[in-house]
Write a protein that holds these residues in place. Structure first.
Motif, PDB file in Angstrom:
ATOM      1  N   LEU A 126      -3.636 -81.910 -50.351  1.00  0.00           N
ATOM      2  CA  LEU A 126      -2.819 -82.994 -50.883  1.00  0.00           C
ATOM      3  C   LEU A 126      -3.654 -84.242 -51.145  1.00  0.00           C
ATOM      4  N   GLU A 127      -4.600 -84.518 -50.260  1.00  0.00           N
ATOM      5  CA  GLU A 127      -5.473 -85.674 -50.475  1.00  0.00           C
ATOM      6  C   GLU A 127      -6.292 -85.507 -51.743  1.00  0.00           C
ATOM      7  N   ARG A 128      -6.782 -84.287 -51.973  1.00  0.00           N
ATOM      8  CA  ARG A 128      -7.557 -84.028 -53.188  1.00  0.00           C
ATOM      9  C   ARG A 128      -6.680 -84.186 -54.438  1.00  0.00           C
ATOM     10  N   GLN A 129      -5.471 -83.685 -54.364  1.00  0.00           N
ATOM     11  CA  GLN A 129      -4.611 -83.682 -55.539  1.00  0.00           C
ATOM     12  C   GLN A 129      -4.029 -85.056 -55.859  1.00  0.00           C
ATOM     13  N   LEU A 243       3.852 -91.780 -53.028  1.00  0.00           N
ATOM     14  CA  LEU A 243       2.891 -92.879 -52.892  1.00  0.00           C
ATOM     15  C   LEU A 243       1.986 -92.972 -54.113  1.00  0.00           C
ATOM     16  N   ALA A 244       1.528 -91.816 -54.609  1.00  0.00           N
ATOM     17  CA  ALA A 244       0.626 -91.806 -55.760  1.00  0.00           C
ATOM     18  C   ALA A 244       1.286 -92.438 -56.983  1.00  0.00           C
ATOM     19  N   LYS A 249      -3.916 -96.322 -54.421  1.00  0.00           N
ATOM     20  CA  LYS A 249      -5.201 -96.198 -55.092  1.00  0.00           C
ATOM     21  C   LYS A 249      -6.151 -95.344 -54.267  1.00  0.00           C
ATOM     22  N   ARG A 250      -6.635 -94.292 -54.880  1.00  0.00           N
ATOM     23  CA  ARG A 250      -7.549 -93.363 -54.204  1.00  0.00           C
ATOM     24  C   ARG A 250      -8.787 -94.091 -53.697  1.00  0.00           C
ATOM     25  N   GLY A 251      -9.194 -93.778 -52.458  1.00  0.00           N
ATOM     26  CA  GLY A 251     -10.431 -94.306 -51.905  1.00  0.00           C
ATOM     27  C   GLY A 251     -10.339 -95.706 -51.324  1.00  0.00           C
ATOM     28  N   ALA A 262     -13.356-104.440 -41.677  1.00  0.00           N
ATOM     29  CA  ALA A 262     -12.067-104.525 -42.351  1.00  0.00           C
ATOM     30  C   ALA A 262     -12.287-104.570 -43.865  1.00  0.00           C
ATOM     31  N   PRO A 263     -11.394-103.938 -44.646  1.00  0.00           N
ATOM     32  CA  PRO A 263     -11.556-103.990 -46.104  1.00  0.00           C
ATOM     33  C   PRO A 263     -11.264-105.387 -46.630  1.00  0.00           C
TER      34      PRO A 263
END
Length: 381
Positions: A126-129, A243-244, A249-251, A262-263
């Motif tokens: 699921l994370e990949r997709q 969520l997608a 946002k990926r990554g 922290a980001p």
């Protein structure tokens, strides 16, 4: 296009945190209502019956077949307890400290890590997709239904039709009822297995029917978008898809406690004197799932802990009674040692702890308030 998974506030769904879910663990089987409290079983109500008759005409006009209506309403009925629960919702708010104590309790974390390991292949896929972190998907599952243990046993057709008939939010719940019937008509689930919370939220990750229609996916390829069964695959995939499509946002991390590592993002301090968090656009995506800062932080922090991170470094100030979390835990332990059941020593003052305080105060012949305090802690030494 964005949708709010819930257009109404149900509070902390699985903190029950699954406060809106039915009693106990979902059986997802015919006759599940037999195990529910009496007020969540169908009751004769002439007004409701007349409403259903008129509703069916409107439903047919929206494409619901006579066969689907017969199947959907077979055994359905007015649930008085649904109306009571809807009218008795309060605006009570826990502090963020209490919220996180429940959301990231030792038990939830232990079960979360075990569930993460059991389903690691599916979660990685699921994370990949979808680009949504596998730990985030797991954490939402944990907060919404305690990893599938608290999906709710209330028949969705009965719940949504009762609330539509009651009238407080008639248009909203009639829309949910129509959506639920369309799900039945599509064949995703038989009526007897379409169960959920008293307010109609369904499955492992508690989708309301309209959100299910918009975002649910058939990840295992069996032709049904099944979020109700023991297999959580489709529910987890549906959450990732949600969520997608709502800004994840990926990554990018959701955020984190302010400090090294922290980001970058905006600072957020939900509780005065407590830890400060740096949050990103993915924090906003989590709030599309449940529009609460505490919820989004709870999901993020539980996800981090599942991944191996430690507890928050920052501390919270004493509560309104002058007690720190350590004080509250000590109070609960001392009450327990005196033979009074507090339901555990987690530092969260809930109904059981207040009952235990009342019992102790009665035993001591002092004013019975059920209220924790510094003086009460001293009396228990």
């Amino acid at each position: 296009m964005t949708h709010s998974r819930r257009a109404f506030a149900l509070g902390l769904a699985a903190f029950g945190l699954a406060g809106c879910a039915g009693a106990g663990t979902s059986s997802n089987a015919a006759g599940a209502s037999a195990g529910l409290p009496a007020d969540l079983r169908p009751t004769r109500n002439a007004g409701y019956d007349r409403w259903v008759a008129s509703f069916q005409t409107r439903a047919r006009a929206q494409g619901i077949s006579a066969q689907t209506l017969r199947a959907g309403f077979q055994g359905a009925g007015f649930l008085p307890g649904v109306v009571t629960r809807d009218r008795n919702q309060t605006e009570f708010k826990r502090t963020l400290e209490d919220y996180l104590s429940i959301a990231v309790s030792d038990e939830r974390l232990r079960k979360g890590r075990a569930a993460f390991q059991r389903h690691q292949g599916t979660l990685a896929d699921l994370e990949r997709q979808y680009g949504v972190d596998r730990e985030i998907i797991t954490a939402i599952w944990g907060l919404e239904s305690f990893f599938g243990e608290r999906r709710g046993d209330v028949p969705v057709i009965s719940a949504t039709s009762t609330l539509a008939y009651d009238g407080r939010r008639a248009a909203f719940f009639e829309k949910q009822l129509i959506a639920a019937l369309k799900i039945l008509q599509r064949g995703d689930v038989p009526a007897r297995k379409m169960t959920g919370s008293w307010a109609g939220a369904m499955g492992h990750t508690q989708f309301i029917p309209t959100s299910y229609q918009a975002f649910a996916v058939d990840h295992n390829g069996d032709g049904r978008r099944d979020i109700w069964s023991e297999d959580p695959t489709d529910a987890l995939a549906s959450t990732a898809a949600y969520l997608a499509r709502n800004g994840w946002k990926r990554g990018v991390k959701w955020g984190g406690e302010q400090g090294a590592g922290a980001p970058s993002g905006r600072a957020l301090q939900p509780q005065a004197g407590g830890p400060t968090f740096i949050v990103t656009q993915n924090f906003r995506a989590l709030k599309r799932y449940n529009n609460s800062d505490a919820y989004a932080i709870g999901v993020g922090h539980l996800a981090d802990r599942i991944a191996g991170a430690g507890p928050l470094r920052g501390t919270f100030p004493p509560d309104a009674n002058g007690l720190t979390k350590a004080d509250r835990i000590s109070l609960q332990k001392r009450l327990t040692a005196r033979g009074h059941d507090t339901g555990g020593a987690d530092g969260v003052i809930g109904p059981k702890t207040r009952d235990a305080i009342r019992a102790f105060q009665t035993q001591q012949g002092i004013s019975v308030t059920g209220q924790p305090s510094v003086s009460l802690l001293s009396q228990l030494r």
